[in-house]
Design an enzyme around this catalytic site. Structure first.
Site, PDB file in Angstrom:
ATOM      1  N   HIS A 120       0.818  -1.217   0.000  1.00  0.00           N
ATOM      2  CA  HIS A 120       0.000   0.000   0.000  1.00  0.00           C
ATOM      3  C   HIS A 120       0.849   1.262   0.000  1.00  0.00           C
ATOM      4  O   HIS A 120       0.373   2.329  -0.379  1.00  0.00           O
ATOM      5  CB  HIS A 120      -1.012  -0.008   1.150  1.00  0.00           C
ATOM      6  CG  HIS A 120      -0.484   0.284   2.506  1.00  0.00           C
ATOM      7  ND1 HIS A 120      -0.170  -0.704   3.427  1.00  0.00           N
ATOM      8  CD2 HIS A 120      -0.239   1.454   3.138  1.00  0.00           C
ATOM      9  CE1 HIS A 120       0.239  -0.152   4.553  1.00  0.00           C
ATOM     10  NE2 HIS A 120       0.208   1.157   4.408  1.00  0.00           N
ATOM     11  N   ASP A 257       1.101  -7.753   2.240  1.00  0.00           N
ATOM     12  CA  ASP A 257       1.278  -6.306   2.030  1.00  0.00           C
ATOM     13  C   ASP A 257       2.759  -5.962   1.907  1.00  0.00           C
ATOM     14  O   ASP A 257       3.360  -5.400   2.825  1.00  0.00           O
ATOM     15  CB  ASP A 257       0.626  -5.546   3.185  1.00  0.00           C
ATOM     16  CG  ASP A 257       0.350  -4.095   2.837  1.00  0.00           C
ATOM     17  OD1 ASP A 257       0.903  -3.608   1.832  1.00  0.00           O
ATOM     18  OD2 ASP A 257      -0.413  -3.437   3.563  1.00  0.00           O
ATOM     19  N   SER A 704       3.948   2.287   8.422  1.00  0.00           N
ATOM     20  CA  SER A 704       3.686   1.349   7.333  1.00  0.00           C
ATOM     21  C   SER A 704       4.947   1.142   6.508  1.00  0.00           C
ATOM     22  O   SER A 704       5.596   2.096   6.095  1.00  0.00           O
ATOM     23  CB  SER A 704       2.579   1.892   6.436  1.00  0.00           C
ATOM     24  OG  SER A 704       1.326   1.824   7.063  1.00  0.00           O
ATOM     25  N   PHE A 720       2.335  -3.546   8.867  1.00  0.00           N
ATOM     26  CA  PHE A 720       1.476  -2.885   7.882  1.00  0.00           C
ATOM     27  C   PHE A 720       0.149  -2.416   8.434  1.00  0.00           C
ATOM     28  O   PHE A 720      -0.587  -1.691   7.761  1.00  0.00           O
ATOM     29  CB  PHE A 720       1.237  -3.791   6.661  1.00  0.00           C
ATOM     30  CG  PHE A 720       0.370  -4.999   6.911  1.00  0.00           C
ATOM     31  CD1 PHE A 720      -1.002  -4.952   6.684  1.00  0.00           C
ATOM     32  CD2 PHE A 720       0.924  -6.192   7.330  1.00  0.00           C
ATOM     33  CE1 PHE A 720      -1.802  -6.065   6.879  1.00  0.00           C
ATOM     34  CE2 PHE A 720       0.136  -7.319   7.529  1.00  0.00           C
ATOM     35  CZ  PHE A 720      -1.232  -7.253   7.306  1.00  0.00           C
TER      36      PHE A 720
END
Length: 771
Positions: A120, A257, A704, A720
């Protein structure tokens, strides 16, 4: 955690800035804004293994590297094998391997500048390189050679922190108690700009002054700014975003992720713009990638750049944020996302352009909902109120010795009340011009005004040091803008603005529209503006960067005309806000001095709130028991007895798979699970490959993409997200606060068995790759 802040990512950097602005309470100092398989895991043959029985230990705190020696004994008892004193040196291992993406965190994992971060966090760059015919979000991306790597979104950066020097005296020597808010604001800003200018005399570096403890101390941070960043590998979104918004902030979780970027520099080893002649950056240090993840109860640490926390805010600020700000913003962000969804329906190219922004809006909307629910279950406000009473009593115990603190709490609350008096107006005025065209016109006209000044006197963001990034932000609009969508979003915010009381509106703005701020008349006006403007063209936007104020005033472009017409009113509001910020810059440090003195007398070390600078957090791999009644039935990662175990496995992906977004999966992944092609990543105690795990580390947005390391400093995964019961961690840390990490074994398994990324596995030094 998905930003980024928090929280950078419309394009990657612009979305990060946007969500940082809307995702956190507005700061009141001008510098803090500078904006989640080992074979010896515990025995278990099913997912119903008991939650961790590790002893309860507080792992609260986002610590500055220089503070680590204070925590040395505790860290070593928990399992740190490195010397805490060496971890204070930002030029040495492991801190030198940890980097910032300007809204997310990341780390070097090879000698060739390969960077691991979250999917992301790379979403904006994946989206930027996607087209209707080549959808990298859906299909994933893998460069088998350096030549196949593609440029990340314009404005992408990899920042390597190289120095961190305290400059408190150099800032405070420019201040005195007689200054009003406006004068104090300017004095601080001028002092910062001088320090930054001197620091950036070293080419290729970006410097910023950060405040800590509410402005009680200041540090100048110097970072190598690598501006040729390329996308190397990202799994399909059905892996990298498996579960989507439904699973966001949830546990059990089964999300891969992760993504990989690469840093490039010129042939001379110095930062350079993109060029085919550039070469991979060779970091001084990189993290060794472990081939086995952690086991339950293991010590882990996370190093990264957490965006913003509010652990030291007052009771009044807590109450206002949870009863006004979060409810208001939750509604705004959800409706904003819905407007974009409606406007991009049946238009895949437009949907791709806005995908990163929509993902961020949905994340924060859910975040704010969780914030309010968590707050309503907690006693946070009661504890804040009690703390302020305890502080007043502590002052009263020695009134002469502590007289400097006598009125601090009252003075701070008076400023807070003043700031809150216009919060509805301030929020709406910020968002009512949320049009890419109007925003561009306003920034370009402001640039023409600032260029009339000496560089040192310009507003931050408009100095020569900012021009490369300014230009990139103008270019980035090309892949994140669709006129019809922009108009729909602007209409939504104009309608909210239209509901403001007359005395809180901008007269020049209303005059420009001639009262046509609703219905068909508004749409006709807006349609004409979008048809006539030339700012939809990238070259035209870039050309305006060099034009004079007179040329702007003579323009017949409607968005430029609006920017010119409202400039004086907007500057007047900015001046008032700066004066209030300057007033906070005097009182907030006094409150933090009071709080630190109070805690130090009790023998408690005090970590500063997160402010996007490098921090280290630590914790244990551990499950938890959520609030009663919130767990239903046994599932992967859930023992069915209202407890969450700390690991999920490939079985959970099979159980959740529906064949439709967000629970779709690539056929190659499903086949590998069905055929039990586990390879070296199999954990016999879990009878599968671990996917995600829980820890007690203290994180927030901006973390993140942070590397999760074991006690040796080896890379064992990426943080994440956090659990739904941890959303309030920006304000409060408790025994149930948990971070969610993707296990290194799952990353390597997908790269090996699904995406055939053996070239990267070899580069990272992973042994015995299954062919």
């Amino acid at each position: 955690m998905k930003i980024n802040p928090s929280t950078q990512k419309l394009g990657l950097a612009l979305t990060i800035a946007l969500l940082t602005a809307c995702g956190k309470p507005a700061d009141d100092t001008n510098t803090e804004a500078s904006t989640t398989a080992a074979a010896d895991k515990p025995a278990a043959t099913t997912e119903a293994q008991p939650a961790s029985g590790a002893a309860t230990v507080s792992t609260e705190g986002m610590w500055m590297p220089r503070q680590l020696p204070e925590l040395g004994n505790k860290l070593e008892e928990l399992g740190l094998e490195l010397d805490p004193s060496t971890m204070t040196d930002l030029t040495k291992f492991p801190m030198n391997a940890v980097v910032s993406l300007g809204g997310c965190s990341a780390s070097f994992v090879s000698p060739q500048g390969l960077v691991a971060t979250n999917h992301h966090c790379a979403y904006g760059s994946i989206s930027y390189n996607s087209t209707e015919d080549n959808d990298l979000l859906a299909n994933g991306f893998l460069a088998k050679t350096l030549e196949e790597e593609v440029p990340a979104a314009p404005g992408s950066r990899i920042y390597v922190t190289v120095e961190m020097d305290e400059v408190t005296d150099k800032i405070k020597s420019k201040l005195d108690d007689s200054m009003d808010g406006a004068t104090r604001f300017k004095a601080i800003e001028d002092a910062e700009k001088a320090l930054v200018a001197a620091c950036e005399s070293d080419p290729g570096h970006r410097c910023e002054v950060y405040s800590y403890y509410g402005g009680a101390s200041y540090y100048l941070i110097k970072q190598l700014a690598i501006r040729d960043v390329r996308l190397v590998h990202a799994p399909a979104s059905s892996i990298g975003k498996f579960g989507g918004d439904i699973d966001n902030w949830m546990w059990p979780r089964h999300t891969g992720d992760y993504a990989f970027l690469r840093a490039y520099v010129g042939p001379d080893g110095k930062p350079a713009d993109f060029s085919k002649d550039n070469v991979p950056f060779k970091p001084k240090h990189h993290l060794t990638v472990a081939t086995e993840g952690p086991q339950e109860g293991d010590f882990v640490m996370v190093a990264g750049y957490p965006g913003r926390t509010n652990r030291y805010r007052t009771a009044e600020e807590v109450s206002n944020n949870f009863t006004w700000y979060y409810p208001t913003m939750q509604k705004v962000l959800a409706e904003w996302s819905e407007v974009i969804g409606n406007a991009t329906e049946n238009n895949k190219d437009a949907a791709l352009k806005y995908a990163s922004l929509v993902a961020g809006l949905n994340n924060y909307s859910k975040n704010f909902t969780g914030m309010m629910e968590g707050y309503n279950r907690s006693d946070l406000l009661t504890r804040k109120q009690k703390l302020e009473k305890d502080l007043q009593n502590w002052i009263g115990e020695k009134p002469e010795e502590r007289k400097q603190y006598a009125s601090v709490i009252n003075d701070l609350n008076n400023l807070i009340t003043e700031k809150q008096s216009t919060q509805e107006r301030d929020l709406l005025l910020n968002y009512m011009n949320r049009s890419a065209m109007l925003s561009s016109a306003q920034r370009l006209y402001r640039l023409s005004q600032e260029k009339q000044k000496a560089d040192a006197d310009r507003e931050p963001g408009y100095q020569e040091r900012d021009m490369t990034r300014f230009g990139e932000s103008m270019k980035r609009i090309e892949r994140n803008f669709e006129p019809s969508v922009d108009q729909a979003v602007w209409t939504y915010f104009l309608e909210r603005y239209n509901a403001l009381p007359q005395d809180q509106r901008i007269e020049s703005f209303d005059t420009f529209f001639g009262g046509e701020l609703s219905g068909e008349a508004l749409q006709n006006k807006l349609s004409a503006m979008y048809e006539k403007t030339g700012l939809t063209d990238t070259d035209t936007r870039l050309a305006w960067m060099d034009k004079s104020p007179e040329e702007f005033r003579a323009s017949d472009d409607p968005f430029i005309q609006l920017a010119v017409a409202t400039f004086d009113d907007r500057m007047a509001l900015e001046k008032k806000n700066k004066a209030l910020t300057g007033a906070f810059a005097k009182i907030r440090p006094q409150f933090m001095d009071l709080l630190i003195s109070y805690y130090q007398e009790q023998g408690k070390p005090v970590y500063p709130d997160a402010n996007s600078s490098l921090r280290l957090t630590y914790g244990l791999v551990k499950g938890y028991t959520p609030p009663a009644g919130t767990v239903k039935g046994a599932a992967d990662g859930n023992d069915g007895k209202d407890s969450f175990v700390p690991f999920t496995t490939l079985r959970g992906i099979e159980a959740k798979y529906t064949g439709e977004d967000p629970f779709d999966s690539p056929q190659a992944l499903l086949d590998a699970i069905k055929n039990k092609e586990y390879g070296d990543y199999y954990d016999e105690n879990l009878d599968s490959v671990p996917v995600n795990f829980l820890t007690t580390v203290d994180i927030t947005g901006g973390n993140s993409g942070s590397a999760t390391m074991n006690g040796k400093g080896e890379f064992i995964g990426l943080v994440f997200d956090g659990t739904y019961d941890s959303i309030n961690a920006d304000w409060d840390f408790n025994d149930n606060t948990r971070a969610i990490h993707v296990d290194v074994e799952y990353m390597l398994w997908v790269m090996d068995k699904v995406d055939n990324a053996q070239n990267l596995l070899e580069e990272m030094g992973v042994k015995e790759v299954q062919q």
